[in-house]
Enzyme design. Structure first.
Site, PDB file in Angstrom:
ATOM      1  N   GLU A   8       0.801  -1.230   0.000  1.00 20.97           N
ATOM      2  CA  GLU A   8       0.000   0.000   0.000  1.00 20.97           C
ATOM      3  C   GLU A   8       0.831   1.276   0.000  1.00 20.97           C
ATOM      4  O   GLU A   8       0.784   2.073   0.947  1.00 20.97           O
ATOM      5  CB  GLU A   8      -0.978  -0.031   1.173  1.00 20.97           C
ATOM      6  CG  GLU A   8      -1.943  -1.206   1.066  1.00 20.97           C
ATOM      7  CD  GLU A   8      -3.044  -1.222   2.113  1.00 20.97           C
ATOM      8  OE1 GLU A   8      -2.976  -0.424   3.071  1.00 20.97           O
ATOM      9  OE2 GLU A   8      -3.968  -2.041   1.989  1.00 20.97           O
ATOM     10  N   GLU A  51      -4.877  -8.567  -0.830  1.00 19.18           N
ATOM     11  CA  GLU A  51      -5.613  -8.327   0.416  1.00 19.18           C
ATOM     12  C   GLU A  51      -7.086  -8.173   0.105  1.00 19.18           C
ATOM     13  O   GLU A  51      -7.479  -7.424  -0.794  1.00 19.18           O
ATOM     14  CB  GLU A  51      -5.121  -7.070   1.153  1.00 19.18           C
ATOM     15  CG  GLU A  51      -3.846  -7.270   1.946  1.00 19.18           C
ATOM     16  CD  GLU A  51      -3.541  -6.102   2.875  1.00 19.18           C
ATOM     17  OE1 GLU A  51      -4.500  -5.429   3.318  1.00 19.18           O
ATOM     18  OE2 GLU A  51      -2.360  -5.862   3.151  1.00 19.18           O
TER      19      GLU A  51
END
Length: 768
Positions: free
Chosen positions: A247, A497
């Site tokens: 991220e 994810e």
């Protein structure tokens, strides 16, 4: 040279038999965000700032317990691990000081994962930069290197940190994610990705802070890759590749106006300062800041709050001793004052903002920048360095490229970066459920469609009804996958994810054992994964130490599919009934009146009942750990933790190419369609994982379009796995497997959910 255990062919993964492999994975483990010594879950303040003297040896779990965890995951049908580690774990003591004990421990755990046949890719994990800025990832010394003082973040709200929150039990849910738009993270990511352009005088040891931080981080990854390579029996055999970084975030790069909240900033919760207000707070000024909350329709402004740091500064004092970590800071970089003031962005003498668009244009080319520019230039500059370092050690490494979350991917198609050994690795969460910690079966929002301008009004993004919600999830994942192909080229897509919060409805399930809401949410997410055309996923998350009181022990999150306070799903028939090879089988005929289309027959007639399962579940290989210390009202009603929704059938290795597959949980029906140019060979049939909970051996009905099949429970790769093997011909093929239908209860809160729907119909809709 032996053939690679897993390789990429166009948009698919292939095994040594050239079958399509579906990656069905899990993140292992959330525990890796936290040190073992001292034992510091995010709600524990004691010793928090002694960040140089920590150890992650023992993460993700102990060697002794590894067999139990890996056996459990294998029996749940997982074949892939996204193996989490943090920069802090390897280089916490200071720049260039690697924790070799942790490195060797990691190699031991990876060797054990090899025994269980997992595919493993390594994830250099971070959340909002570091534990000391409210997340996980970078070591504490990086914050001092940037000229920031982490011990003053609480007073200045430069970061919301669970460890320093006055009452950790009341830490607002998901507030940690707002740190991306607070001072500490904005400084950290701006300097890490773009320090040369926006802070050219920030020099340490003769290097700009951007190069100093990136080189140390990439060198730490390279060091681990080298040790894995030197181990001799892990690279390619179990470690198939590396992810870029978890991220990534742009910081302030491309920020159009420091004095306003950018329109694309959809998440606001708690105090929500503009970047300019965050700068003022970081320099000790009191500021009245808007406050926001998250309701059924998304974020909404709830009021204002006066934040007064009382003169405390988030920046290091001028007399800070840089010799502690052995670096030399250039005299042109002044400590004791805001870094951005040193570039004329504002005047500390009169607190005037002078360059509100300082980060909006490239300082050299004057080109206007946005998030897409950041991804294609600053992120890709980092990615190339990371890729080059890993491949200098592990030449065959599959590179899982993860651009900023939900942003437009980099434009790589047809360029030299269009690497045939690359995977697009996006993330997706159902934001409404994640933020509200409630599963709403009546409506949800097409967030991705809103972000891409699909709707004239946010109201049109509302999807009403369970079927519409499930299809909305599937359509969003399909659109994300397609966007990856359009921008990055013809590569596999793996959602690295995706997951759900378990502490829904004020932890109702923990008090009652009723996990209906969690089961419906988990099933909807898997329906989307199965229908979107992706090549796999790694669910977030497995947490070996989760309990009902503190969840994942990190920022109030509670997404682990395992908890010490819950019961494991029954997976096996009675231990007295030894597994039989070819326990169920078809004849070779393709006639619809043949056994290929009839109810399968098992040679094992012993019933699989809760009584006979009790002994099996108490064996060390699959039993739960000792109970946690959660309050009685949160642990007295253990449940299966929605395992019936994530322990589900899946293709393992498919001859040819998968056209579609799906598991209908309510009806316990699995279907798979495929196309192949040549028939399955005797040694390499199509293989399907069939969990025994849904498909007990004495109660399965199989239909196939042709060929023969068997179902057996095999002791392979460290776990008793029930597989269907299917020898079929060429062309289009289809199979369906009927298991045992089980009753499902409705979740709680129907009245509340109807209230949300009424609110949606009567009010202006705001998306996350």
């Amino acid at each position: 040279m032996a053939p690679l255990r897993l390789r990429i062919e166009g948009r698919t993964f292939r095994d040594t038999e050239n079958r399509e492999v579906t990656l069905r994975g899990i993140n292992v483990a959330g525990d890796a965000k936290l040190p073992v010594f001292p034992d510091l879950p995010s709600h524990q303040p004691d010793g928090f700032y002694k960040g140089d003297n920590v150890s992650f040896v023992g993460r993700p779990f102990s060697i002794e317990e590894s067999h139990m965890h890996f056996t459990r995951l294998k029996r749940w049908g997982y074949n892939t691990l996204r193996y989490i580690f943090t920069w802090e774990a390897i280089e916490h003591a200071g720049p260039g000081k690697y924790d070799e004990e942790w490195v060797q421990y990691t190699i031991e755990v990876l060797r054990l994962a090899k025994d269980y046949g997992f595919y493993v890719f390594i994830d250099p994990h971070q959340d909002v930069w570091s534990r000391f800025t409210g997340g996980s990832g970078a070591p504490m010394w990086t914050i001092y290197a940037m000229g920031l003082n982490p011990e003053v973040f609480a007073a200045t709200q430069a970061a919301m940190v669970h460890n320093t929150y006055p009452d950790p039990s009341k830490f607002p849910k998901m507030i940690w994610s707002t740190n991306y738009t607070r001072l500490a993270c904005q400084v950290a990511f701006t300097l890490f990705f773009a320090g040369r352009d926006f802070a050219p005088k920030a020099i340490i040891d003769g290097k700009n802070i951007q190069d100093y931080l990136q080189e140390h981080f990439i060198a730490a990854c390279e060091h681990l890759a080298r040790r894995i390579h030197e181990a001799g029996d892990i690279e390619n055999d179990v470690v198939i590749g590396w992810e870029s970084v978890n991220e990534p975030n742009r910081g302030l790069v491309g920020w159009p106006d420091l004095s306003t909240i950018p329109g694309e900033q959809k998440l606001q919760k708690g105090t929500s300062p503009t970047a300019w207000q965050a700068i003022l707070l970081g320099s000790g000024r009191s500021v009245e800041v808007d406050t926001w909350d998250f309701g059924g329709l998304g974020p909404y402004k709830s009021g204002t709050e006066l934040v007064d740091p009382k003169g405390a500064s988030a920046w290091l004092p001028p007399n800070y001793d840089d010799s502690k970590y052995g670096w030399k800071r250039d005299p042109g970089w002044k400590l004791g004052e805001c870094l951005w003031a040193q570039y004329g962005i504002w005047d500390p003498k009169n607190d005037q903002l002078l360059k509100k668009d300082y980060f909006a244009r490239h300082p050299k080319s004057d080109k206007k920048m946005d998030y897409e520019y950041f991804t294609n230039h600053y992120f890709m500059d980092y990615y190339r360095k990371h890729r080059r370092a890993i491949k200098s050690i592990h030449d065959d490494a599959i590179m899982f490229c993860q651009p900023p979350v939900l942003e437009i991917p980099p434009s790589l198609k047809g360029t030299e970066d269009d690497d045939p050994n690359m995977v697009y690795a996006p993330h997706y969460y159902d934001g409404v459920t994640l933020m509200t910690k409630k599963w709403n079966r009546f409506w949800n929002v097409d967030v991705f469609g809103l972000l891409r301008g699909k709707y004239m009004s946010p109201a049109f993004a509302i999807k009403v009804g369970e079927g519409a919600i499930r299809n909305c999830f599937k359509d969003q994942l399909s659109a994300i996958r397609k966007e990856g192909i359009d921008y990055m080229g013809n590569h596999p897509c793996v959602f690295t994810e995706i997951g759900i919060p378990y502490d829904m409805d004020d932890k109702y399930a923990y008090k009652t054992g009723d996990y209906t809401s969690q089961t419906l949410a988990m099933d909807a997410n898997h329906f989307a994964l199965e229908g979107c055309g992706a090549n796999g996923f790694t669910l977030w998350v497995y947490m070996a130490t989760n309990d009902h009181q503190w969840g994942d022990l990190w920022n109030g999150e509670d997404l682990s599919i395992f908890s010490l306070d819950d019961t494991l799903l029954p997976l096996s028939p009675s231990e007295d009934s030894a597994p039989h090879k070819s326990a169920t089988a078809s004849s070779i005929s393709v006639d619809q009146t043949s056994p290929s289309y009839s109810k399968s027959r098992s040679t094992d007639s012993s019933p699989a009942s809760p009584i006979t399962l009790k002994h099996v579940l108490s064996t060390p290989s699959i039993s739960s750990q000792a109970r946690s210390n959660a309050p009685t009202d949160l642990s007295s009603k253990p449940g299966f933790r929605a395992a019936e929704a994530y322990v589900r059938p899946s293709p393992i290795a498919t001859v040819g190419n998968i056209t579609s597959y799906n598991f209908d949980l309510r009806n316990a029906m699995f279907t798979l369609t495929l196309t192949c140019q040549s028939a399955a060979t005797p040694s390499a049939p199509t293989e399907i994982f069939l969990p025994e909970f849904h498909f007990p051996r004495d109660n399965i009905e199989v239909q196939v379009s042709g060929g023969k099949w068997t179902i057996s429970v095999d002791d392979v790769d460290g776990g008793m796995i029930q597989k269907m093997r299917w020898w079929h011909g060429e062309g289009q093929q289809k199979c369906s497997v009927q298991g045992v239908r089980r009753p499902q209860r409705m979740g709680i809160g129907k009245e509340q959910e109807e209230g949300y729907l009424d609110q949606c119909q009567q009010s202006k809709c705001i998306s996350m």
